[in-house]
Design a protein around this motif. Structure first.
Motif, short mmCIF file in Angstrom:
data_model
loop_
_atom_site.label_atom_id
_atom_site.label_comp_id
_atom_site.label_asym_id
_atom_site.label_seq_id
_atom_site.Cartn_x
_atom_site.Cartn_y
_atom_site.Cartn_z
N ILE A 199 0.92 -1.09 -0.44
CA ILE A 199 -0.33 -0.15 -0.50
C ILE A 199 1.03 1.18 0.14
O ILE A 199 1.79 1.48 0.62
N PRO A 200 0.94 2.28 -0.96
CA PRO A 200 0.99 3.64 -0.76
C PRO A 200 1.55 4.32 0.88
O PRO A 200 0.12 4.25 1.18
N LEU A 201 2.55 4.37 0.59
CA LEU A 201 2.35 5.10 2.33
C LEU A 201 1.67 6.38 2.77
O LEU A 201 1.16 6.73 4.23
N ASP A 202 1.29 7.16 1.61
CA ASP A 202 0.20 8.22 1.25
C ASP A 202 -0.61 8.06 2.39
O ASP A 202 -2.20 8.45 2.42
N MET A 203 -1.70 7.14 1.97
CA MET A 203 -2.71 6.41 2.18
C MET A 203 -3.04 5.98 4.17
O MET A 203 -3.94 5.53 3.74
N ARG A 209 1.44 6.54 9.29
CA ARG A 209 2.56 6.61 8.23
C ARG A 209 3.71 7.45 8.86
O ARG A 209 5.13 7.42 8.34
N THR A 210 3.95 8.17 10.30
CA THR A 210 4.82 8.61 10.91
C THR A 210 6.12 7.50 11.17
O THR A 210 6.88 7.37 11.21
N TYR A 222 9.86 2.59 -0.75
CA TYR A 222 8.99 3.37 -1.06
C TYR A 222 9.28 4.63 -1.96
O TYR A 222 8.64 5.61 -2.48
N LEU A 223 10.60 5.87 -1.06
CA LEU A 223 10.38 6.41 -1.59
C LEU A 223 11.63 6.24 -2.88
O LEU A 223 11.05 7.34 -4.15
#
Length: 271
Positions: A199-203, A209-210, A222-223
């Motif tokens: 899952i994208p960390l943006d979600m 997320r922190t 991810y990066l």
């Protein structure tokens, strides 16, 4: 000094050359893994299409961006899996080969890094058929700007080095214990989730997320993939690279210090 450098290059080059031969020797597992990954992609795309059936964005990302990110994450999933350091050290401890490795006239950590860096390259190369499948059936799109690819490669290599040092620290636990399998499974599961492979960390919620940003797993997958997929703009590169370099510097020093201490208590079990 030149003679010493040439000798080291020959030694590490020989170790790097062994990795492709191992892939060829166990090629059946490579193709079986590719088949499983294709099935995983089909399921993953169907799942996210269902998620987006009643909404246009999730976490600020639309359906096409999300699917494109996840397809790229599957292609470069070798970075999320990290390295084989923990398993390798565990096997050496269990079978008694650690004594031979420690007696070799090369730096053990450096030799393991060379092998794992080559393995990352081969893993990625072998996933090209997976990328072709994703492009034909699910519209995988890749950036055409060389600057994006260069930024991605730099971030990928830095992230892989970060994960190598992190795994090396965990692998050092093997010098104190009789079995490290359970810890390696835990590390793999955490890496799979917090790296952004599923899952994208943006979600993620802000608090989760922190946590993902603090942990090293996101550095490896991810990066770099967020750069390649367009989620992270090139303007963010100075911050990202500074973060990765800082992470790498801290973990490199820590991994060297912990290994120098752990190796004093090594116990050979097998032989």
């Amino acid at each position: 000094m030149v003679a010493s450098l040439k000798r080291n290059l020959r030694a590490y080059g020989g170790m790097a050359a062994v990795v492709p031969k191992m892939f060829m020797a166990y090629s059946i597992w490579v193709w079986m893994g590719l088949f499983v990954q294709i099935i995983a992609i089909v399921i993953l795309v169907a799942f996210w299409r269902a998620v987006y059936s009643n909404t246009t964005t999730v976490g600020g990302l639309d359906l096409q961006t999300t699917i494109n990110y996840l397809l790229l994450a599957q292609v470069f999933a070798a970075a999320a899996a990290g390295t084989n350091v923990i398993y390798d050290i565990g096997d050496l401890m269990r079978e008694g080969g650690i004594g031979i490795v420690l007696l070799r006239p090369v730096d053990m950590q450096a030799s393991f890094y060379v092998s794992n860096a080559v393995q990352l390259f081969i893993d990625t190369l072998l996933r090209l058929p997976l990328a072709l499948f994703a492009w034909v059936f699910f519209g995988l799109t890749l950036p055409g700007e060389p600057a994006v690819w260069l930024a991605f490669l730099v971030s990928l290599l830095l992230g892989h080095a970060v994960m190598f040092c992190f795994d090396w620290i965990i692998g050092c636990v093997g010098f104190y214990s009789t079995e490290i399998w359970g810890l390696s499974v835990l590390r793999y599961g955490m890496g799979l989730f917090f790296s952004g492979a599923l899952i994208p960390l943006d979600m993620m919620p802000d608090w989760l997320r922190t946590i993902a940003a603090v942990l090293p797993f996101s550095q490896a997958l991810y990066l770099p993939v967020s750069i390649l997929s367009g989620i992270t703009p090139l303007g963010e590169l100075p911050r990202i690279w500074l973060l990765q370099l800082g992470y790498l510097a801290v973990l490199l020093v820590a991994s060297r210090a912990i290994f120098s201490r752990a190796v004093r208590v090594v116990t050979v079990q097998g032989g």
